[in-house]
Design an enzyme around this catalytic site. Structure first.
Site, PDB file in Angstrom:
ATOM      1  N   MET A  93       0.781  -1.240   0.000  1.00  0.00           N
ATOM      2  CA  MET A  93       0.000   0.000   0.000  1.00  0.00           C
ATOM      3  C   MET A  93       0.816   1.294   0.000  1.00  0.00           C
ATOM      4  O   MET A  93       0.265   2.367   0.231  1.00  0.00           O
ATOM      5  CB  MET A  93      -0.964   0.003   1.195  1.00  0.00           C
ATOM      6  CG  MET A  93      -1.992  -1.125   1.158  1.00  0.00           C
ATOM      7  SD  MET A  93      -2.916  -1.232  -0.404  1.00  0.00           S
ATOM      8  CE  MET A  93      -3.894   0.258  -0.288  1.00  0.00           C
ATOM      9  N   HIS A 112      -3.575  -4.898  -9.424  1.00  0.00           N
ATOM     10  CA  HIS A 112      -4.406  -3.757  -9.064  1.00  0.00           C
ATOM     11  C   HIS A 112      -5.875  -4.144  -9.223  1.00  0.00           C
ATOM     12  O   HIS A 112      -6.262  -4.728 -10.240  1.00  0.00           O
ATOM     13  CB  HIS A 112      -4.071  -2.566  -9.961  1.00  0.00           C
ATOM     14  CG  HIS A 112      -4.909  -1.360  -9.670  1.00  0.00           C
ATOM     15  ND1 HIS A 112      -4.662  -0.535  -8.598  1.00  0.00           N
ATOM     16  CD2 HIS A 112      -6.010  -0.867 -10.287  1.00  0.00           C
ATOM     17  CE1 HIS A 112      -5.576   0.425  -8.585  1.00  0.00           C
ATOM     18  NE2 HIS A 112      -6.403   0.249  -9.587  1.00  0.00           N
ATOM     19  N   LEU A 147       2.136   5.925 -11.428  1.00  0.00           N
ATOM     20  CA  LEU A 147       1.312   5.054 -10.587  1.00  0.00           C
ATOM     21  C   LEU A 147       0.179   4.362 -11.347  1.00  0.00           C
ATOM     22  O   LEU A 147      -0.667   5.036 -11.952  1.00  0.00           O
ATOM     23  CB  LEU A 147       0.723   5.890  -9.440  1.00  0.00           C
ATOM     24  CG  LEU A 147      -0.078   5.132  -8.379  1.00  0.00           C
ATOM     25  CD1 LEU A 147       0.817   4.256  -7.532  1.00  0.00           C
ATOM     26  CD2 LEU A 147      -0.869   6.085  -7.515  1.00  0.00           C
ATOM     27  N   GLU A 177      -7.916 -12.142  -9.190  1.00  0.00           N
ATOM     28  CA  GLU A 177      -6.517 -11.802  -8.916  1.00  0.00           C
ATOM     29  C   GLU A 177      -5.718 -13.078  -8.670  1.00  0.00           C
ATOM     30  O   GLU A 177      -4.617 -13.263  -9.189  1.00  0.00           O
ATOM     31  CB  GLU A 177      -6.407 -10.873  -7.701  1.00  0.00           C
ATOM     32  CG  GLU A 177      -7.046  -9.503  -7.903  1.00  0.00           C
ATOM     33  CD  GLU A 177      -6.914  -8.620  -6.678  1.00  0.00           C
ATOM     34  OE1 GLU A 177      -5.924  -8.741  -5.933  1.00  0.00           O
ATOM     35  OE2 GLU A 177      -7.817  -7.789  -6.444  1.00  0.00           O
TER      36      GLU A 177
HETATM   37  N1  NHR Z   1       4.545   2.669  -7.036  1.00  0.00           N
HETATM   38  C1  NHR Z   1       4.784   3.066  -8.282  1.00  0.00           C
HETATM   39  N2  NHR Z   1       5.822   3.875  -8.481  1.00  0.00           N
HETATM   40  N3  NHR Z   1       4.019   2.711  -9.345  1.00  0.00           N
HETATM   41  C2  NHR Z   1       2.973   1.897  -9.144  1.00  0.00           C
HETATM   42  O1  NHR Z   1       2.245   1.544 -10.201  1.00  0.00           O
HETATM   43  C3  NHR Z   1       2.649   1.437  -7.846  1.00  0.00           C
HETATM   44  C4  NHR Z   1       3.478   1.849  -6.796  1.00  0.00           C
HETATM   45  C5  NHR Z   1       3.222   1.451  -5.479  1.00  0.00           C
HETATM   46  C6  NHR Z   1       2.123   0.671  -5.196  1.00  0.00           C
HETATM   47  C7  NHR Z   1       0.049  -0.495  -5.870  1.00  0.00           C
HETATM   48  C8  NHR Z   1      -1.146   0.471  -5.986  1.00  0.00           C
HETATM   49  C9  NHR Z   1      -2.429  -0.188  -6.362  1.00  0.00           C
HETATM   50  O2  NHR Z   1      -2.429  -1.283  -6.943  1.00  0.00           O
HETATM   51  C10 NHR Z   1       1.280   0.277  -6.240  1.00  0.00           C
HETATM   52  C11 NHR Z   1       1.532   0.644  -7.559  1.00  0.00           C
HETATM   53  C12 NHR Z   1      -0.874   2.457  -2.775  1.00  0.00           C
HETATM   54  C13 NHR Z   1      -1.356   3.694  -3.170  1.00  0.00           C
HETATM   55  C14 NHR Z   1      -1.388   4.854  -2.193  1.00  0.00           C
HETATM   56  O3  NHR Z   1      -1.898   5.906  -2.522  1.00  0.00           O
HETATM   57  C15 NHR Z   1      -1.769   3.847  -4.485  1.00  0.00           C
HETATM   58  C16 NHR Z   1      -1.688   2.805  -5.372  1.00  0.00           C
HETATM   59  C17 NHR Z   1      -1.208   1.554  -4.973  1.00  0.00           C
HETATM   60  C18 NHR Z   1      -0.800   1.394  -3.663  1.00  0.00           C
HETATM   61  N4  NHR Z   1      -0.817   4.702  -0.958  1.00  0.00           N
HETATM   62  C19 NHR Z   1      -0.730   5.726   0.071  1.00  0.00           C
HETATM   63  C20 NHR Z   1       0.653   6.404   0.047  1.00  0.00           C
HETATM   64  O4  NHR Z   1       0.736   7.545   0.541  1.00  0.00           O
HETATM   65  C21 NHR Z   1      -0.878   5.162   1.445  1.00  0.00           C
HETATM   66  C22 NHR Z   1      -2.158   4.417   1.644  1.00  0.00           C
HETATM   67  C23 NHR Z   1      -2.138   3.535   2.887  1.00  0.00           C
HETATM   68  O5  NHR Z   1      -1.096   3.398   3.556  1.00  0.00           O
HETATM   69  O6  NHR Z   1      -3.192   2.936   3.167  1.00  0.00           O
HETATM   70  O7  NHR Z   1       1.633   5.787  -0.402  1.00  0.00           O
HETATM   71  O8  NHR Z   1      -3.494   0.413  -6.136  1.00  0.00           O
HETATM   72  C1  GAR Z   2      -5.935  -7.001  -3.375  1.00  0.00           C
HETATM   73  O1  GAR Z   2      -7.275  -6.862  -3.778  1.00  0.00           O
HETATM   74  C2  GAR Z   2      -5.051  -6.092  -4.208  1.00  0.00           C
HETATM   75  O2  GAR Z   2      -5.456  -5.989  -5.543  1.00  0.00           O
HETATM   76  C3  GAR Z   2      -5.255  -4.786  -3.508  1.00  0.00           C
HETATM   77  O3  GAR Z   2      -5.303  -5.096  -2.133  1.00  0.00           O
HETATM   78  C4  GAR Z   2      -5.750  -6.436  -1.969  1.00  0.00           C
HETATM   79  C5  GAR Z   2      -4.696  -7.198  -1.205  1.00  0.00           C
HETATM   80  O4  GAR Z   2      -5.182  -8.442  -0.803  1.00  0.00           O
HETATM   81  N1  GAR Z   2      -4.188  -3.872  -3.765  1.00  0.00           N
HETATM   82  C6  GAR Z   2      -4.329  -2.565  -3.645  1.00  0.00           C
HETATM   83  O5  GAR Z   2      -5.398  -2.059  -3.396  1.00  0.00           O
HETATM   84  C7  GAR Z   2      -3.067  -1.791  -3.835  1.00  0.00           C
HETATM   85  N2  GAR Z   2      -3.355  -0.422  -3.624  1.00  0.00           N
HETATM   86  P1  GAR Z   2      -4.204  -9.556  -0.235  1.00  0.00           P
HETATM   87  O6  GAR Z   2      -3.360  -8.903   0.856  1.00  0.00           O
HETATM   88  O7  GAR Z   2      -5.126 -10.588   0.341  1.00  0.00           O
HETATM   89  O8  GAR Z   2      -3.378 -10.081  -1.359  1.00  0.00           O
END
Ligand code: NHR
Ligand code: GAR
Length: 208
Positions: A93, A112, A147, A177
C-alpha cells in the site's frame, strides 16, 4: 545482476495473493521461489503465512522512517540483498518513488483491483460502484514511476451485479486476482515477458 531464482514479495495486509503465488510455485514446481516477504505493517496477516511456510520475513515500518525517500532507500537495500529476479507488490500500500522503480526496473509487478486504465489509485470498488460500470476486474501490470500506468501483463473481468456492495464486488475481483497473478509472476521470473512500450507479450512456457 538478478540472481535469477529469488522472488521478493511486498505486502501490507492479509496476503491472499502471496498465498496464491506461493501455492502455485510449489504445486507447479517453478524454478523461482519466494525467498522473502517484506511488509510495511507488523500486523499484516501475510507475515504469519510466510513464517508458517519457512519464508524469510522482514517488517519495515514506513512510520519509523523520517520521510518517503528514506523508507524507499531502506526498502531497496533490503530487497537488493536478495538479488531478485522479480519483486512482487501483492497488496502493498505504499507508493514507490521513481528512484526505487528505476533500481528494479523491469522486475517490479503489481496486481491492481480494477480494469486499468479505469480507476487507478485507491478505493477502486467503491468508485466502480459509484460510476455505475457493469464490468469491473483486476489488472496485473509492470510497475513504473507513473502510478498504476505500467505495461499490462494480464487482466480479468467480472460482472457488477445490481445488488453488489463493496465487499461482494471485492471478493469477486479477488478470486480473479488469484487466478491471473501467479502465472504472470512466473512469466516475469522466468524471463518470458516481452515488453514493447505499454504492450506486453507473454511467451508461453513450452515454446521458450
Ligand atoms: N509505485 C509506483 N511507483 N508505481 C505503481 O504503479 C505502484 C506503486 C506502489 C504501489 C500499488 C497500488 C495499487 O495497486 C502500487 C503501484 C498504494 C497507493 C497509495 O496511494 C496507491 C496505489 C497503490 C498502492 N498509498 C498511500 C501512500 O501515501 C498510502 C495508503 C495507505 O497506507 O493505506 O503511499 O493500487
Ligand atoms: C488485493 O485486492 C489487491 O489488488 C489490492 O489489495 C488487496 C490485497 O489483498 N491492492 C491494492 O489495493 C493496492 N493499492 P491480499 O493482501 O489478500 O493479497
Amino acid at each position: 545482476m538478478p540472481n535469477s531464482d529469488n522472488i521478493v514479495v511486498l505486502i501490507s495486509g492479509r496476503g491472499s495473493n502471496l498465498q496464491a503465488i506461493h501455492r502455485a510455485a510449489v504445486a507447479e514446481g517453478w524454478s523461482a521461489r519466494i525467498a522473502a516477504v517484506i511488509s510495511n505493517r507488523e500486523a499484516a496477516g501475510g507475515l504469519d503465512y510466510a513464517r508458517a511456510h519457512g519464508i524469510d520475513t522482514a517488517v519495515l515500518d514506513h512510520r519509523a522512517a523520517p520521510n518517503r525517500e528514506a523508507f524507499d532507500a531502506e526498502l531497496a537495500e533490503r530487497i537488493a540483498a536478495w538479488r531478485p529476479c522479480a519483486v512482487v507488490l501483492a497488496g502493498f500500500m505504499r507508493v514507490l518513488s521513481a528512484g526505487f522503480v528505476r533500481r528494479f526496473d523491469g522486475r517490479l509487478i503489481n496486481v491492481h483491483p480494477s480494469l486499468l486504465p479505469a480507476f487507478p489509485g485507491l478505493g477502486t470498488h467503491r468508485r466502480a460502484l459509484d460510476a455505475g460500470v457493469k464490468w469491473h476486474g483486476a489488472t496485473v501490470h509492470l510497475v513504473t514511476a507513473d502510478l498504476d500506468h505500467g505495461p499490462i501483463v494480464a487482466q480479468a473481468v467480472v460482472p457488477v451485479h445490481d445488488d453488489d456492495d463493496e465487499a461482494r464486488l471485492a471478493a469477486r475481483v479477488l478470486e480473479q486476482e488469484h487466478r491471473i497473478f501467479p502465472p504472470a509472476v512466473r512469466a516475469l521470473a522466468e524471463g518470458r515477458l516481452r515488453v514493447d512500450g505499454l504492450r506486453v507479450r507473454v511467451v508461453p512456457e513450452a515454446t521458450r
